[in-house]
Design a protein around this motif. Structure first.
Motif, PDB file in Angstrom:
ATOM      1  N   GLN A 170      -8.141   0.115  10.117  1.00 20.10           N
ATOM      2  CA  GLN A 170      -6.891   0.042   9.960  1.00 20.10           C
ATOM      3  C   GLN A 170      -6.415  -1.535   9.993  1.00 20.10           C
ATOM      4  O   GLN A 170      -5.239  -1.767   9.775  1.00 20.10           O
ATOM      5  N   VAL A 224      -0.029   3.417   4.721  1.00 23.81           N
ATOM      6  CA  VAL A 224      -0.716   2.717   5.602  1.00 23.81           C
ATOM      7  C   VAL A 224      -0.005   1.364   5.649  1.00 23.81           C
ATOM      8  O   VAL A 224       1.223   0.970   5.073  1.00 23.81           O
ATOM      9  N   ALA A 225      -0.373   0.515   6.555  1.00 21.78           N
ATOM     10  CA  ALA A 225       0.206  -0.648   6.894  1.00 21.78           C
ATOM     11  C   ALA A 225       0.431  -1.481   5.479  1.00 21.78           C
ATOM     12  O   ALA A 225      -0.727  -1.604   4.830  1.00 21.78           O
ATOM     13  N   ILE A 236      -4.981  -5.010   6.047  1.00 19.91           N
ATOM     14  CA  ILE A 236      -3.430  -4.895   5.723  1.00 19.91           C
ATOM     15  C   ILE A 236      -3.429  -4.949   4.012  1.00 19.91           C
ATOM     16  O   ILE A 236      -2.397  -4.972   3.355  1.00 19.91           O
ATOM     17  N   HIS A 237      -4.716  -5.139   3.484  1.00 20.94           N
ATOM     18  CA  HIS A 237      -4.812  -5.054   1.941  1.00 20.94           C
ATOM     19  C   HIS A 237      -3.990  -6.173   1.093  1.00 20.94           C
ATOM     20  O   HIS A 237      -3.582  -6.116   0.266  1.00 20.94           O
ATOM     21  N   PHE A 292       3.680  -2.184   9.174  1.00 18.32           N
ATOM     22  CA  PHE A 292       4.841  -2.881   9.082  1.00 18.32           C
ATOM     23  C   PHE A 292       5.324  -2.981   7.731  1.00 18.32           C
ATOM     24  O   PHE A 292       4.442  -2.616   6.644  1.00 18.32           O
ATOM     25  N   GLY A 295       1.438  -4.913   2.860  1.00 16.30           N
ATOM     26  CA  GLY A 295       1.895  -6.441   2.877  1.00 16.30           C
ATOM     27  C   GLY A 295       0.929  -7.155   3.510  1.00 16.30           C
ATOM     28  O   GLY A 295       0.249  -6.984   4.563  1.00 16.30           O
ATOM     29  N   HIS A 325       2.896   4.236  11.046  1.00 20.48           N
ATOM     30  CA  HIS A 325       2.853   4.895   9.817  1.00 20.48           C
ATOM     31  C   HIS A 325       2.308   6.455   9.997  1.00 20.48           C
ATOM     32  O   HIS A 325       2.384   7.141   8.996  1.00 20.48           O
ATOM     33  N   THR A 328       0.986  -1.102   0.124  1.00 12.51           N
ATOM     34  CA  THR A 328      -0.114   0.149  -0.126  1.00 12.51           C
ATOM     35  C   THR A 328       0.655   1.232   0.058  1.00 12.51           C
ATOM     36  O   THR A 328       0.359   2.370  -0.215  1.00 12.51           O
TER      37      THR A 328
END
Lengths: 479, 398, 433
Positions: free
Chosen positions: C22, A473-474, C25-26, A337, A476, A386, A36
C-alpha cells in the motif's frame, strides 16, 4: 484465453507481436496513471518507434473506429493518460532519444519519451539546462510535459513548458504528419505550438519536439525560512511578490508535510515549525546578495523564526529532494491522500490556505499544504482512508469545494496537472458553455472523429462517469 | 462615426462600440448578414490586403474595465486602451507590461496583441505569448468567450490566448486582456559600440551573452535605424535593474566592449540614450519611400551567414537584429528582386513577413507558407464559421 | 479492502506485506530507474507495473498466469527502484515474497531445483562441478561446444554459462577446517570473513587480497570452515525454506566467531544477509559490514599504481541500492595517489548479472550488458572496479565478447595491487596463525 480481435491482429501486423500488448493481465497495469482514482481499461497498448509508425497506428485505430491516446511515463495526476473510453494506448517509451543538442541555436531536438531530467543532465555540464522542472522530472517525459504544459518550482522565474517549446512534429488524429514551429521563434500564422502545448493530448500525438535550452545562471542561493504560523509564511510570499522580486522558486511546505519528509527522506527541514518557505534566487552574483537581504527582511517582518542559507550543493540538493519527493513521503503518514492543483491570485494565498484547512475540518479531514506559493499554485493534500467510503467521499467533496473557492477568488482550476478526467466535474466552475464550446470547436476542427483521447477536459459528451474499478487507493505522486 | 480614425477608409460603415456586449451584438448581426468585418485599433500595423470591408470596428471605444492588482503583479486592460496610457497607469505602482513595440502613443493594447508587436526589449522579455494570461474575445458567432484567468500559471482547458495573439483579428476581436506584469527597473543604462563588420558586432554580442550580464536589450543596427549616415554596424546594449546590479554590470560590459574590436564605444547619457532608442524604433528621419521592410526570423546560429548573404545582395540595407532571438527587421531596396531575398532566408530555415506599401496580397506579404497552414485554415473556420473576420488578409490567404 | 483468501499470493503476503504494498502511491519515479523498463518500455516490466500486478493478483482480479510469472521473472531484483522511491517501498522484499508464492504454485525444473537445493549449498558439489569445468576449459571443450555438432547437443543456456565463466582456479579459497590469519601491523580488531559459494570457488584471489588487506591494517581474520552459500539466489528464486535454512546456518556460525566485524566482500551476499537480519532477532546485525565500509574509515596509505590508467567504478546494485553504500568505495579509491578516476555514465544501472539472471533471462541480460559495455567504452576506462563476484563475472564476459582491453577488478584486488608495491606488504603464502 486471449481472443485476438481484428484490431489487435492489424496492430500486430504493423508492429510485430512484441510491440503490441493485448493480454488482459498485462493491460491491467495501464488502467491508471499517477491518479489511481480514475481507472479505465485499455484494449491494447502499442509501442511505436518512429513518427511513421505512430501515423500508421493512428490510421489503424481510425479505421477500426476505436479511441486512442498517447502515454509517456504515466506520472500525470489528472488521469490524462488512461483510456477513458477504452481503445489503444500509444506508449511512447521507446521513442526516447535525444536526437540533437545544438548550442549555437540553443535548442535540443528530442523524441517525446525522453525523460525531462535526462535532457538537463545531458546539457548541464555544457552550461545549459531545460528549464521546466516538474517535481516528477526524474520520471516524467517531455512529451507528457508538452501535453500537460507542465510547470514546476522554477517556472516562477523561467515560465512553464509552453514558454520553452519552439517546434514539434505532430501526428494528427487522421494520421497526417505535420511540422509546426521550428528552430526559431517563428512569426508565421497562428501559434499552433502554443495551442498544442497543454491540450492534454486531445489534438494530436507529438512525436518530435524542439525545445529551448536555457543558460545556467551565474549563481544561485537557496534559503529556508521557518514560521510559527502558515499565515505568516503565506503573507511573506505575498509580500515578496508585491515587492517586485521574482525568485527562481518560492515554495511553501507545512508542518504535516515536513513531518512526513523528515521521517523518511531526511531533507533537513526544521521540525518544530508550522511552515517553511523554500526560496531560491538565481541570476547575477552582483544582484543576489541585495535580493537575499530584501527577502530576509520581508520574512523577518512577517515573523520568521529562522532564515538560513544552504551552505553547499549537497545541502541544497537534499532540500530540493525533500521538496520534490515530499508527496511520496506522505505515503508513510496516511493511508491515502488526494490533492488538486488549484491556482489563486498570489495575494489571495493566505486566504485560500486558511479556507482549505477549515474546509477539511468541516468535512472531518486533515489538509496539508505543499505549494508553488510564488505562482499562487496550491496543492492542498487531503488525508483520508481509502477503505472508508465516507472519508473517500468527504475527500472528493473537500477538493471540489477548494477548487470552487479558487475560482471565486479569481483563480483557476489547474496550475499544472490539467483537467484530464479528474476535473471534468469541476470544469464548469471556471468555464461557461460558450467558453467550453469555443474550445470544443477547436478540437472538432482538428480531431473531427473525436477518437483521440476522448472524455478528457470537456464534460460535455464525456463518457467516463462509470469507473470500472471498485477500489480506490492512495493517489498522486509528486507535485 | 469616428472622424480621423484609420478605420474610416476601410469599410462602408464604421462602428465604435463601447462595451463588449455591444460588440457581440454587432458581430452577431454581421455574421447573420455575412458582412465582412475589420477590427482597427490604433491602425499602426494594419494589413488589409488592399481590400474593402462591409464593416469596420473601431475598438478604441473599448476602454472600460482597467484593473491593476499590484500585489498580484497582474492587470486587466481593455483592448481599446492605448498601450502608452496603460503603461502610464501601471507605472504608478512601479510595474509595466514588458512589451515595447514601435508606438508613437496611438497603438491600442488589443492591436499590439492581435499583431503580436514587439520591440528591442524582446531580447529579455520575449513576446506577448510570455505575458498574456487571459483574454476576452468576441468570436465569429458574436459570442463573448473568455480564456485563461488572472493567475500566472494555468493549464485549465486549451490555452486559446496563444491562438489569439498574432491572429490579427481573423478569429475574433479581443475586448480585454490580462497580463502578468514586470517590475519597472530602478535604473537603465545604454551602451553602444561601433563595428566595421557585422561579424565583429555578432562576435561581441556572443561574448556579452556568455558574460555575467543580463541586458534588457541587445541588438545590432545598421542604416536607417542608426543615428548616423554610416556604413558601420552598431551594437546597442541596454542594462536594467537595481542600482547595484546595473553598476556591477556596467563595469563588466565596459571591459567587454573595451576588449572587443569596436572602433569606438560609449555609455550614453539619458538624452542620447532616448534618442538612440527612438531611432531604433522609428528610424533616423531619412526618407526611404522606396524601401521595403521585412521581418524575418531564423535559427540563431545562422545570423552570420544571413548577414553575409544580405550584404552581398543588398549593400544599402538597413537592419535591426536581435542575435539572442534570431529575429531581424530588414529594409531592402524596393526595386530589387524580392524572390532572391526569399530564397536566401528560406535556405537557412527562416521565415519572412514583408511590410511594404505596395504589397496587397497575403502571398506577397508571407511568401513562404508555414507547414501547418492546413490546420490554421481549419481553426479559422471553426472560430469564424461565417468567414466574416478580415477574410483574405492573413497568412495563407486566411 | 475485501480479503481474497484464495489469491495465490496470500500465502506469502501477510498483513505486513499488504501494508508495504500500500505504500506505493503510483508516482512512477521508479520507471526510469528500472533497467528492464528502460530497455523494453513496458509498464509490466517496471517496478510500479509489477507492484500493480501483485496487487491485482492479491485482490483476485487476475490469475497467477504465465504472463504474471514472466514479468516477475524478468525483474533483476537490483533494487534500483528502492533508491528512487520517495515512499520507501521495499520492493525487493515484496518481489521475494511474490516469487515464494510462485515457487509454491509452480514447480521449478529439475535441473534448477538440483542446482539450488543440492549444488549451491555444498562445497563438495561445487568443487566437483568446477573441477569438471576446469578440465573442460583446459581441454578447450567449452569452445568446441559452440560449433556443431556439440552446439546442437549442449543446451543454449549451458553454452552461455560456459562461455561467461572465468577460468576456474585450481582450488577454492576455503578449507575444510577453520583458518586464522594474524594481524601484521598493530592489532586493531578481529574480523570473520564470509566467503560464500561462487566467490569461494571462482574468486579465491579476491578473498586472498581481502585477507592481506585486513591483516596489513591490523585485523585478525578468521575463516570458519563450515560456512556456505548465503542463500541470496534461493531468495531470488522464491525458495523460502532453503533461504531460511542457509541464512540461519550461516548466521549461527558467524555469530560463534565472536569477532568485532563480520566482513563480506560480495555485495550480493552482504545485501541478502543484512536484509534477512532485519526480519529476525540476531546479535550480529550491527557487526555485519561490507569490506568497503570497514576500509573507508581506517587510515590507509596505498601506493600509486604507476601509469595513471583511467579507472571507473561501476556500482554493484546490491551495494548501492541494497545496502546504500556508494560513497565508501569512492572514498577508498580516492586514497590511491594519482588515481585517474573517470566518471562512468549509468554506473548505478545493473550490468545484467543479477545472480542467476544471466542464465535464466539471457536475452535481457545481454542487452543490459551491451548497454553497460557501451558506457564503459565511452568512459575510456582501462580498469573497471566492482565489488561483487556476479558483476565481475558479467563484466569480464562483456570485455571478452567485445575483445577490448579493459581489466575488471574487485575493489580489494585493486587496493591489494597498490599495497604490493610496498616490499613489506605480505605476499603469498599468508601469515598463518
Amino acid at each position: 484465453m486471449e481472443v485476438k480481435t481484428a484490431l489487435i491482429r492489424d496492430l500486430e501486423s504493423l508492429l510485430g507481436k512484441e510491440r503490441v500488448i493485448s493480454h488482459p493481465t498485462e493491460l491491467l497495469v495501464y488502467e491508471c496513471d499517477g491518479l489511481t482514482l480514475s481507472r479505465h481499461g485499455a484494449d491494447a497498448v502499442v509501442l511505436p518507434e518512429s513518427t511513421e509508425e505512430v501515423s500508421r497506428i493512428v490510421k489503424c485505430c481510425q479505421g477500426h473506429q476505436v479511441p486512442f491516446l498517447a502515454r509517456g511515463s504515466g506520472t500525470g495526476l489528472s488521469g490524462g493518460a488512461v483510456a477513458a473510453e477504452g481503445g489503444v494506448i500509444v506508449q511512447m517509451s521507446r521513442m526516447a532519444t535525444i536526437i540533437e543538442i545544438d548550442y549555437d541555436d540553443e535548442v535540443a531536438v528530442v523524441q517525446p519519451g525522453v525523460i525531462n531530467l535526462h535532457l538537463s543532465e545531458a546539457t548541464r555540464p555544457d552550461g545549459y539546462h531545460y528549464a521546466p522542472d516538474p517535481s516528477s522530472q526524474k520520471a516524467c517525459t517531455i512529451g507528457g510535459n508538452v501535453a500537460e504544459n507542465a510547470g514546476g518550482p522554477h517556472t516562477l522565474k523561467y515560465g512553464v513548458t509552453a514558454n520553452h517549446i519552439l517546434g514539434m512534429t505532430v501526428v494528427m488524429p487522421d494520421g497526417e504528419i505535420i511540422n509546426m514551429g521550428g528552430r526559431h521563434e517563428s512569426i508565421l500564422g497562428y501559434d499552433l505550438v502554443g495551442l498544442f502545448v497543454g491540450s492534454e493530448g486531445t489534438l494530436g500525438i507529438v512525436t518530435e519536439i524542439i525545445v529551448k535550452l536555457t543558460r545556467n545562471p551565474e549563481s544561485s542561493k537557496t534559503f529556508l525560512a521557518s514560521f510559527n504560523t502558515v499565515e505568516a509564511a503565506s503573507n511573506s510570499v505575498s509580500s515578496i511578490i508585491a515587492a517586485g522580486i521574482i525568485p527562481a522558486a518560492l515554495e511553501l511546505i507545512d508542518a504535516l508535510v515536513i513531518q512526513a519528509v523528515e521521517s523518511h527522506l531526511k531533507a533537513g527541514f526544521p521540525q518544530d515549525v508550522a511552515a517553511i518557505l523554500l526560496i531560491e534566487i538565481e541570476g547575477l552574483n552582483a544582484t543576489l546578495s541585495a535580493q537575499a537581504g530584501e527577502i530576509r527582511n520581508i520574512c523577518h517582518t512577517h515573523g520568521a523564526t529562522d532564515f538560513k542559507e544552504a551552505k553547499s550543493e549537497p545541502e541544497r540538493a537534499q532540500l530540493w529532494r525533500g521538496r520534490k519527493e515530499a508527496i511520496g513521503a506522505l505515503g508513510k503518514v496516511t493511508p491515502a491522500f488526494y490533492t488538486n492543483d488549484g491556482v489563486v491570485p498570489r495575494s489571495k494565498l493566505p486566504e485560500i490556505l486558511e479556507f482549505d484547512i477549515e474546509t477539511g475540518k468541516r468535512n472531518g479531514l486533515q489538509v496539508a499544504h505543499l505549494c508553488h506559493a510564488g505562482d499562487g499554485n496550491i496543492h492542498p493534500i487531503i488525508l483520508y482512508d481509502h477503505e472508508n467510503e465516507t472519508e473517500t467521499k468527504a475527500a472528493m467533496k473537500t477538493s471540489r469545494e477548494i477548487l470552487q473557492r479558487c475560482i471565486d477568488l479569481g483563480g483557476a482550476l489547474s496550475g499544472e496537472h490539467g483537467i484530464g478526467t479528474e476535473k471534468l466535474t469541476s470544469f464548469s466552475f471556471m468555464f461557461n458553455k460558450t467558453d467550453e464550446a469555443q474550445m470544443m470547436a477547436v478540437r472538432s476542427a482538428l480531431s473531427p472523429s473525436g477518437k483521440l483521447n476522448p472524455s478528457k477536459i470537456f464534460p460535455t459528451g464525456a463518457k467516463c462517469g462509470e469507473s470500472k474499478i471498485r477500489k480506490t487507493v492512495a493517489g498522486g505522486g509528486w507535485l | 462615426m469616428t472622424n480621423n480614425h484609420p478605420s474610416n477608409t476601410l469599410a462602408t460603415e464604421t462602428i465604435k462600440p463601447v462595451t463588449t456586449d455591444d460588440l457581440a451584438r454587432i458581430i452577431r448581426e454581421a455574421a447573420e448578414q455575412k458582412r465582412t468585418v475589420i477590427a482597427v485599433g490604433g491602425g499602426t500595423h494594419l494589413f488589409t490586403a488592399g481590400k474593402q470591408f462591409d464593416l469596420a470596428i473601431d475598438t478604441t471605444g473599448l476602454t472600460d474595465g482597467f484593473h491593476h492588482t499590484p500585489a498580484d503583479m497582474t492587470a486587466t486592460v481593455p483592448a481599446g486602451m492605448r498601450l502608452s496610457h496603460a503603461q502610464e497607469k501601471l507605472s504608478h505602482n512601479g510595474q509595466w507590461i514588458p512589451l515595447d513595440p514601435p508606438d508613437r502613443g496611438n497603438a491600442t493594447v488589443g492591436g499590439v496583441i492581435a499583431a503580436n508587436r514587439w520591440g528591442p526589449r524582446r531580447h529579455h522579455y520575449g513576446t506577448a505569448k510570455d505575458w498574456v494570461i487571459a483574454t476576452t474575445i468576441v468570436n465569429g458567432k458574436g459570442e463573448i468567450v473568455r480564456a485563461g484567468a488572472n493567475v500566472v500559471k494555468n493549464v485549465s482547458g486549451y490555452d486559446l490566448n496563444k491562438l489569439y495573439i498574432g491572429s490579427r483579428g481573423t478569429v475574433g476581436i479581443i475586448t480585454d486582456l490580462s497580463f502578468k506584469l514586470s517590475p519597472l527597473p530602478a535604473v537603465r543604462s545604454t551602451f553602444r559600440a561601433c563595428y566595421s563588420t557585422p561579424e565583429e558586432a555578432l562576435t561581441t554580442a556572443a561574448v556579452i551573452r556568455s558574460a555575467p550580464l543580463e541586458p534588457e536589450s541587445l541588438l545590432i543596427t545598421k542604416g536607417r535605424w542608426t543615428t548616423l549616415k554610416a556604413k558601420h554596424w552598431w551594437l546597442l546594449v541596454e542594462l536594467a535593474g537595481s542600482e547595484e546590479g546595473v553598476t556591477a554590470q556596467k563595469e563588466t560590459l565596459s571591459t567587454t566592449l573595451e576588449g572587443s574590436s569596436a572602433n569606438r564605444w560609449n555609455e550614453a547619457n539619458n538624452k542620447d540614450a532616448a534618442y538612440y532608442w527612438e531611432t531604433v524604433r522609428f528610424g533616423n528621419g531619412e526618407a526611404s519611400p522606396l524601401f521595403g521592410i521585412a521581418e524575418i526570423s531564423f535559427p540563431k546560429s545562422q545570423a552570420e551567414c544571413l548577414l553575409a548573404l544580405l550584404i552581398k545582395s543588398y549593400p544599402k540595407l538597413s537592419l535591426k537584429l536581435l542575435p539572442a532571438r534570431g529575429l531581424a527587421i530588414v529594409e531592402i531596396e524596393e526595386e530589387t528582386d524580392r524572390s532572391l531575398f526569399v530564397n536566401e532566408i528560406t535556405k537557412i530555415g527562416g521565415s519572412i513577413e514583408f511590410d511594404c506599401v505596395e504589397i496587397n496580397s497575403p502571398s506577397h506579404r508571407w511568401p513562404v507558407e508555414p507547414a501547418g497552414i492546413s490546420l490554421m485554415k481549419k481553426l479559422k473556420t471553426a472560430l469564424d464559421p461565417s468567414g466574416i473576420f478580415a477574410p483574405g488578409t492573413y497568412v495563407g490567404g486566411i | 479492502m475485501s480479503e481474497t483468501v484464495t489469491s495465490p499470493l496470500s500465502r506469502t503476503f501477510h498483513a505486513e506485506e499488504k501494508r508495504l504494498l500500500q505504500e506505493c502511491i503510483h508516482c512512477g519515479f521508479c520507471l526510469p530507474a528500472c533497467p528492464t523498463y528502460m530497455e523494453n518500455g513496458k509498464e509490466m516490466d517496471s517496478p510500479r507495473g509489477r507492484l500493480h500486478l501483485m496487487e491485482s493478483l492479491l485482490e483476485g482480479r487476475m490469475n497467477l498466469d504465465s504472463a504474471f510469472e514472466e514479468h516477475m521473472k524478468l525483474c533483476l531484483v537490483c533494487r534500483a527502484c528502492e533508491t528512487a522511491c520517495p515512499s520507501g517501498v521495499q520492493f525487493g522484499h515484496l518481489m521475494e515474497a511474490t516469487r515464494q508464492s510462485i515457487a509454491e504454485v509452480k514447480q521449478k525444473g529439475r535441473l534448477e531445483r538440483f542446482l539450488l537445493q543440492t549444488v549451491l549449498p555444498s562445497h563438495r558439489w561445487l568443487s566437483f562441478l568446477f573441477t569438471i569445468t576446469r578440465v573442460i576449459q583446459i581441454l578447450r571443450l567449452d569452445k568446441l561446444s559452440t560449433v556443431p555438432p556439440l552446439s546442437l547437443l549442449v543446451p543454449k543456456k549451458l553454452r552461455q554459462l560456459q562461455l561467461s565463466l572465468p577460468t576456474v582456479p585450481p582450488r577454492r579459497f576455503g578449507r575444510s577446517y577453520d583458518v586464522h590469519y594474524r594481524a601484521i601491523r598493530k592489532q586493531r580488531g578481529t574480523v570473520t570473513l564470509f566467503t560464500g559459494c561462487v566467490m569461494d570457488h571462482l574468486f579465491p584471489h579476491v578473498h586472498t587480497a581481502t585477507v592481506r588487506l585486513l591483516t596489513w591494517h591490523g585485523y585478525d581474520v578468521t575463516i570458519p570452515s563450515d560456512q556456505a552459500c548465503c542463500g541470496a539466489l534461493h531468495a531470488h528464486a522464491g525458495e523460502k525454506s532453503m533461504t531460511s535454512f542457509l541464512a540461519d546456518q550461516n548466521i549461527s556460525i558467524l555469530d560463534n566467531c565472536n569477532s568485532d566485524y563480520i566482513v563480506i566482500n560480495s555485495a550480493g551476499c552482504g545485501s541478502h544477509l543484512k536484509s534477512y537480519l532485519t526480519y529476525i532477532d540476531s546479535g550480529i546485525s550491527s557487526r555485519v559490514v561490507d569490506l568497503s565500509e570497514l576500509l573507508a574509515v581506517i587510515e590507509m596509505k596505498p601506493k600509486a599504481i604507476g601509469p595513471t590508467d583511467p579507472v571507473a567504478y561501476d556500482e554493484p546494485c546490491h551495494l548501492l541500492h541494497g545496502q546504500g553504500i556508494s560513497t565508501q568505495p569512492k572514498t577508498i579509491l580516492e586514497k590511491i595517489p594519482e588515481i585517474n578516476l573517470v566518471p562512468l555514465k549509468g554506473s548505478d544501472r545493473c550490468c545484467g548479472s543479477a545472480g542467476s539472471y544471466s542464465i535464466t533471462e539471457t536475452e535481457m541480460s545481454l542487452k543490459l550488458l551491451d548497454a553497460k559495455m557501451d558506457d564503459i567504452e565511452a568512459s575510456g576506462a582501462a580498469i573497471v572496479v566492482t565489488a561483487n563476484p556476479g558483476c565481475q563475472m558479467q563484466l569480464n564476459w562483456g570485455v571478452k565478447r567485445r575483445g577490448i582491453n579493459v581489466e575488471v577488478l574487485h575493489l580489494a584486488e585493486l587496493l591489494d595491487k597498490c599495497f604490493r608495491i610496498d616490499p613489506s606488504y605480505p605476499t603469498d603464502p599468508l601469515v598463518l596463525d
